[in-house]
Write a protein that holds these residues in place. Structure first.
Motif, PDB file in Angstrom:
ATOM      1  N   ASN A  33       0.850  -1.186   0.000  1.00 21.80           N
ATOM      2  CA  ASN A  33       0.000   0.000   0.000  1.00 21.80           C
ATOM      3  C   ASN A  33       0.896   1.251   0.000  1.00 21.80           C
ATOM      4  O   ASN A  33       1.443   1.633   1.031  1.00 21.80           O
ATOM      5  CB  ASN A  33      -0.902  -0.011   1.234  1.00 21.80           C
ATOM      6  CG  ASN A  33      -1.948   1.082   1.204  1.00 21.80           C
ATOM      7  OD1 ASN A  33      -1.725   2.168   0.684  1.00 21.80           O
ATOM      8  ND2 ASN A  33      -3.106   0.790   1.783  1.00 21.80           N
ATOM      9  N   GLN A  34       1.040   1.895  -1.153  1.00 20.62           N
ATOM     10  CA  GLN A  34       1.961   3.022  -1.295  1.00 20.62           C
ATOM     11  C   GLN A  34       1.540   4.232  -0.461  1.00 20.62           C
ATOM     12  O   GLN A  34       2.383   4.928   0.120  1.00 20.62           O
ATOM     13  CB  GLN A  34       2.074   3.418  -2.771  1.00 20.62           C
ATOM     14  CG  GLN A  34       2.811   2.401  -3.633  1.00 20.62           C
ATOM     15  CD  GLN A  34       4.226   2.128  -3.135  1.00 20.62           C
ATOM     16  OE1 GLN A  34       4.983   3.048  -2.825  1.00 20.62           O
ATOM     17  NE2 GLN A  34       4.578   0.841  -3.041  1.00 20.62           N
ATOM     18  N   LYS A  36      -0.188   4.269   2.359  1.00 21.27           N
ATOM     19  CA  LYS A  36       0.095   3.964   3.759  1.00 21.27           C
ATOM     20  C   LYS A  36       1.595   3.995   4.017  1.00 21.27           C
ATOM     21  O   LYS A  36       2.054   4.448   5.076  1.00 21.27           O
ATOM     22  CB  LYS A  36      -0.471   2.589   4.115  1.00 21.27           C
ATOM     23  CG  LYS A  36      -0.321   2.238   5.590  1.00 21.27           C
ATOM     24  CD  LYS A  36      -0.964   0.891   5.891  1.00 21.27           C
ATOM     25  CE  LYS A  36      -0.821   0.532   7.364  1.00 21.27           C
ATOM     26  NZ  LYS A  36      -1.429  -0.790   7.668  1.00 21.27           N
ATOM     27  N   LYS A  37       2.352   3.547   3.033  1.00 19.35           N
ATOM     28  CA  LYS A  37       3.809   3.521   3.153  1.00 19.35           C
ATOM     29  C   LYS A  37       4.365   4.932   3.344  1.00 19.35           C
ATOM     30  O   LYS A  37       5.254   5.152   4.168  1.00 19.35           O
ATOM     31  CB  LYS A  37       4.409   2.883   1.903  1.00 19.35           C
ATOM     32  CG  LYS A  37       5.924   2.740   1.924  1.00 19.35           C
ATOM     33  CD  LYS A  37       6.378   2.056   0.636  1.00 19.35           C
ATOM     34  CE  LYS A  37       7.880   1.903   0.582  1.00 19.35           C
ATOM     35  NZ  LYS A  37       8.319   1.245  -0.680  1.00 19.35           N
ATOM     36  N   VAL A  38       3.833   5.882   2.595  1.00 17.95           N
ATOM     37  CA  VAL A  38       4.271   7.281   2.713  1.00 17.95           C
ATOM     38  C   VAL A  38       3.992   7.811   4.116  1.00 17.95           C
ATOM     39  O   VAL A  38       4.846   8.457   4.737  1.00 17.95           O
ATOM     40  CB  VAL A  38       3.569   8.164   1.659  1.00 17.95           C
ATOM     41  CG1 VAL A  38       3.836   9.642   1.943  1.00 17.95           C
ATOM     42  CG2 VAL A  38       4.041   7.805   0.263  1.00 17.95           C
ATOM     43  N   ILE A  39       2.798   7.542   4.634  1.00 19.11           N
ATOM     44  CA  ILE A  39       2.432   8.007   5.975  1.00 19.11           C
ATOM     45  C   ILE A  39       3.338   7.359   7.020  1.00 19.11           C
ATOM     46  O   ILE A  39       3.744   8.007   8.000  1.00 19.11           O
ATOM     47  CB  ILE A  39       0.951   7.681   6.274  1.00 19.11           C
ATOM     48  CG1 ILE A  39       0.031   8.432   5.306  1.00 19.11           C
ATOM     49  CG2 ILE A  39       0.596   8.056   7.714  1.00 19.11           C
ATOM     50  CD1 ILE A  39      -1.436   8.079   5.434  1.00 19.11           C
ATOM     51  N   GLN A  40       3.659   6.089   6.827  1.00 21.83           N
ATOM     52  CA  GLN A  40       4.535   5.381   7.768  1.00 21.83           C
ATOM     53  C   GLN A  40       5.941   5.985   7.770  1.00 21.83           C
ATOM     54  O   GLN A  40       6.558   6.151   8.831  1.00 21.83           O
ATOM     55  CB  GLN A  40       4.589   3.898   7.401  1.00 21.83           C
ATOM     56  CG  GLN A  40       3.302   3.156   7.686  1.00 21.83           C
ATOM     57  CD  GLN A  40       3.343   1.728   7.174  1.00 21.83           C
ATOM     58  OE1 GLN A  40       3.909   1.443   6.113  1.00 21.83           O
ATOM     59  NE2 GLN A  40       2.730   0.813   7.914  1.00 21.83           N
ATOM     60  N   ILE A  41       6.443   6.337   6.584  1.00 19.46           N
ATOM     61  CA  ILE A  41       7.767   6.947   6.490  1.00 19.46           C
ATOM     62  C   ILE A  41       7.768   8.318   7.152  1.00 19.46           C
ATOM     63  O   ILE A  41       8.717   8.683   7.859  1.00 19.46           O
ATOM     64  CB  ILE A  41       8.211   7.062   5.015  1.00 19.46           C
ATOM     65  CG1 ILE A  41       8.425   5.661   4.427  1.00 19.46           C
ATOM     66  CG2 ILE A  41       9.497   7.874   4.897  1.00 19.46           C
ATOM     67  CD1 ILE A  41       8.712   5.653   2.933  1.00 19.46           C
ATOM     68  N   ILE A  42       6.696   9.080   6.949  1.00 16.44           N
ATOM     69  CA  ILE A  42       6.569  10.391   7.583  1.00 16.44           C
ATOM     70  C   ILE A  42       6.554  10.249   9.101  1.00 16.44           C
ATOM     71  O   ILE A  42       7.169  11.036   9.828  1.00 16.44           O
ATOM     72  CB  ILE A  42       5.280  11.106   7.104  1.00 16.44           C
ATOM     73  CG1 ILE A  42       5.422  11.504   5.632  1.00 16.44           C
ATOM     74  CG2 ILE A  42       4.993  12.345   7.960  1.00 16.44           C
ATOM     75  CD1 ILE A  42       4.157  12.084   5.034  1.00 16.44           C
ATOM     76  N   SER A 174      14.413   8.447   0.355  1.00 18.26           N
ATOM     77  CA  SER A 174      14.679   7.836  -0.954  1.00 18.26           C
ATOM     78  C   SER A 174      15.274   6.440  -0.835  1.00 18.26           C
ATOM     79  O   SER A 174      15.059   5.603  -1.711  1.00 18.26           O
ATOM     80  CB  SER A 174      15.614   8.729  -1.767  1.00 18.26           C
ATOM     81  OG  SER A 174      16.910   8.759  -1.204  1.00 18.26           O
ATOM     82  N   VAL A 175      16.017   6.186   0.268  1.00 16.22           N
ATOM     83  CA  VAL A 175      16.644   4.868   0.389  1.00 16.22           C
ATOM     84  C   VAL A 175      15.599   3.765   0.520  1.00 16.22           C
ATOM     85  O   VAL A 175      15.880   2.603   0.224  1.00 16.22           O
ATOM     86  CB  VAL A 175      17.611   4.806   1.606  1.00 16.22           C
ATOM     87  CG1 VAL A 175      18.748   5.785   1.439  1.00 16.22           C
ATOM     88  CG2 VAL A 175      16.872   5.063   2.908  1.00 16.22           C
ATOM     89  N   VAL A 176      14.414   4.128   0.965  1.00 12.30           N
ATOM     90  CA  VAL A 176      13.346   3.135   1.078  1.00 12.30           C
ATOM     91  C   VAL A 176      12.852   2.728  -0.304  1.00 12.30           C
ATOM     92  O   VAL A 176      12.409   1.601  -0.516  1.00 12.30           O
ATOM     93  CB  VAL A 176      12.159   3.701   1.900  1.00 12.30           C
ATOM     94  CG1 VAL A 176      11.077   2.635   2.061  1.00 12.30           C
ATOM     95  CG2 VAL A 176      12.635   4.185   3.267  1.00 12.30           C
ATOM     96  N   TYR A 177      12.984   3.650  -1.271  1.00 14.75           N
ATOM     97  CA  TYR A 177      12.469   3.400  -2.618  1.00 14.75           C
ATOM     98  C   TYR A 177      13.559   3.039  -3.624  1.00 14.75           C
ATOM     99  O   TYR A 177      13.378   2.140  -4.450  1.00 14.75           O
ATOM    100  CB  TYR A 177      11.732   4.646  -3.130  1.00 14.75           C
ATOM    101  CG  TYR A 177      10.478   4.969  -2.374  1.00 14.75           C
ATOM    102  CD1 TYR A 177       9.262   4.382  -2.721  1.00 14.75           C
ATOM    103  CD2 TYR A 177      10.491   5.862  -1.312  1.00 14.75           C
ATOM    104  CE1 TYR A 177       8.097   4.680  -2.022  1.00 14.75           C
ATOM    105  CE2 TYR A 177       9.339   6.164  -0.605  1.00 14.75           C
ATOM    106  CZ  TYR A 177       8.140   5.573  -0.968  1.00 14.75           C
ATOM    107  OH  TYR A 177       6.996   5.866  -0.268  1.00 14.75           O
ATOM    108  N   ILE A 178      14.682   3.756  -3.563  1.00 17.75           N
ATOM    109  CA  ILE A 178      15.703   3.569  -4.608  1.00 17.75           C
ATOM    110  C   ILE A 178      17.065   3.213  -4.015  1.00 17.75           C
ATOM    111  O   ILE A 178      18.093   3.714  -4.445  1.00 17.75           O
ATOM    112  CB  ILE A 178      15.834   4.832  -5.472  1.00 17.75           C
ATOM    113  CG1 ILE A 178      16.123   6.066  -4.587  1.00 17.75           C
ATOM    114  CG2 ILE A 178      14.596   5.058  -6.307  1.00 17.75           C
ATOM    115  CD1 ILE A 178      16.457   7.315  -5.383  1.00 17.75           C
TER     116      ILE A 178
END
Length: 233
Positions: A33-34, A36-42, A174-178
């Motif tokens: 879930n992208q 939700k993932k953003v909120i979790q990273i925040i 960014s390290v979470v994605y790339i």
């Protein structure tokens, strides 16, 4: 001088990738879930910023003490010199003296608590991971704390460290994605710029303390800080 905090955070985040990157890569986020993932990273970053704000408050109080004692300009020069010395001192020399040894037990407990949080995917755990991550020893944070001391008040000390933390957010996210893009050679190349940036910021603090009358860079003594004896009518 607050802008130097964000710039230094942005540049030093490439160093953070090597130290804290593995923590970010292992965050227990929802990979499917992208949104939700953003909120979790925040949430994780909010934890880190809270830690930085806390230590910024403490060191801001220290700076306020120097300010009240009328040592603000000398302090600014001292901090600038210290920043330059720290970034130019080889890591091997710091390792030899092991400055973190007196607080090793505390650091060990933080790492243990940090490890236990990865088993839970709740927002509370993600915030806690960020909070504990922010309290782990880091050379770049130490340099930023000198800037917080130079702010001469607890509120500005908090703001300085928050801006520093915000500067690290883009790369740490960014390290979470790339993470595959951020290869060792790329990180090493960018990390070479960190000492230069830190030296420039150190020089700015020195100029600030000298009060040479240069607008925005080295204001005169009267305009550099709040007047110690304001005129009252």
């Amino acid at each position: 001088m607050l802008y130097t905090a964000f710039i230094f955070g942005l540049i030093s985040s490439f160093h953070c990738i090597g130290m804290c990157g593995p923590i970010a890569m292992m965050l227990p986020v929802d990979r499917a879930n992208q949104a939700k993932k953003v909120i979790q990273i925040i949430t994780y970053h909010l934890g880190r910023l809270t830690a930085y704000a806390t230590i910024g408050f403490i060191f801001g109080l220290v700076g306020k003490g120097f300010f009240m004692a009328g040592l603000q300009q000398k302090l600014s020069i001292f901090i600038g010199v210290s920043m330059i010395v720290i970034v130019l001192t080889p890591d091997k020399l710091f390792a030899r003296y092991n400055f973190s040894k007196p607080v090793f037990k505390i650091i060990s407990k933080i790492k243990t608590a940090l490890g236990s949080q990865f088993k839970n995917k709740s927002y509370k755990s993600l915030f806690t991971i960020g909070l504990l991550n922010g309290f782990l020893p880091c050379g770049m944070v130490y340099v930023a704390l000198f800037g917080a001391i130079a702010m001469q008040s607890e509120s500005l000390g908090v703001l300085y460290m928050i801006l520093f933390g915000l500067g690290t957010v883009p790369m740490m996210s960014s390290v979470v994605y790339i993470n595959s893009f951020l290869t060792v050679p790329i990180r090493n190349s960018i990390q070479k710029a960190i000492p230069y940036v830190a030296v420039i910021i150190g020089v700015l603090f020195i100029l600030r303390g000298l009060g040479l009358g240069i607008p925005y860079v080295s204001p005169s003594n009267m305009s550099l800080f709040v007047q110690a004896n304001p005129n009252c009518h």
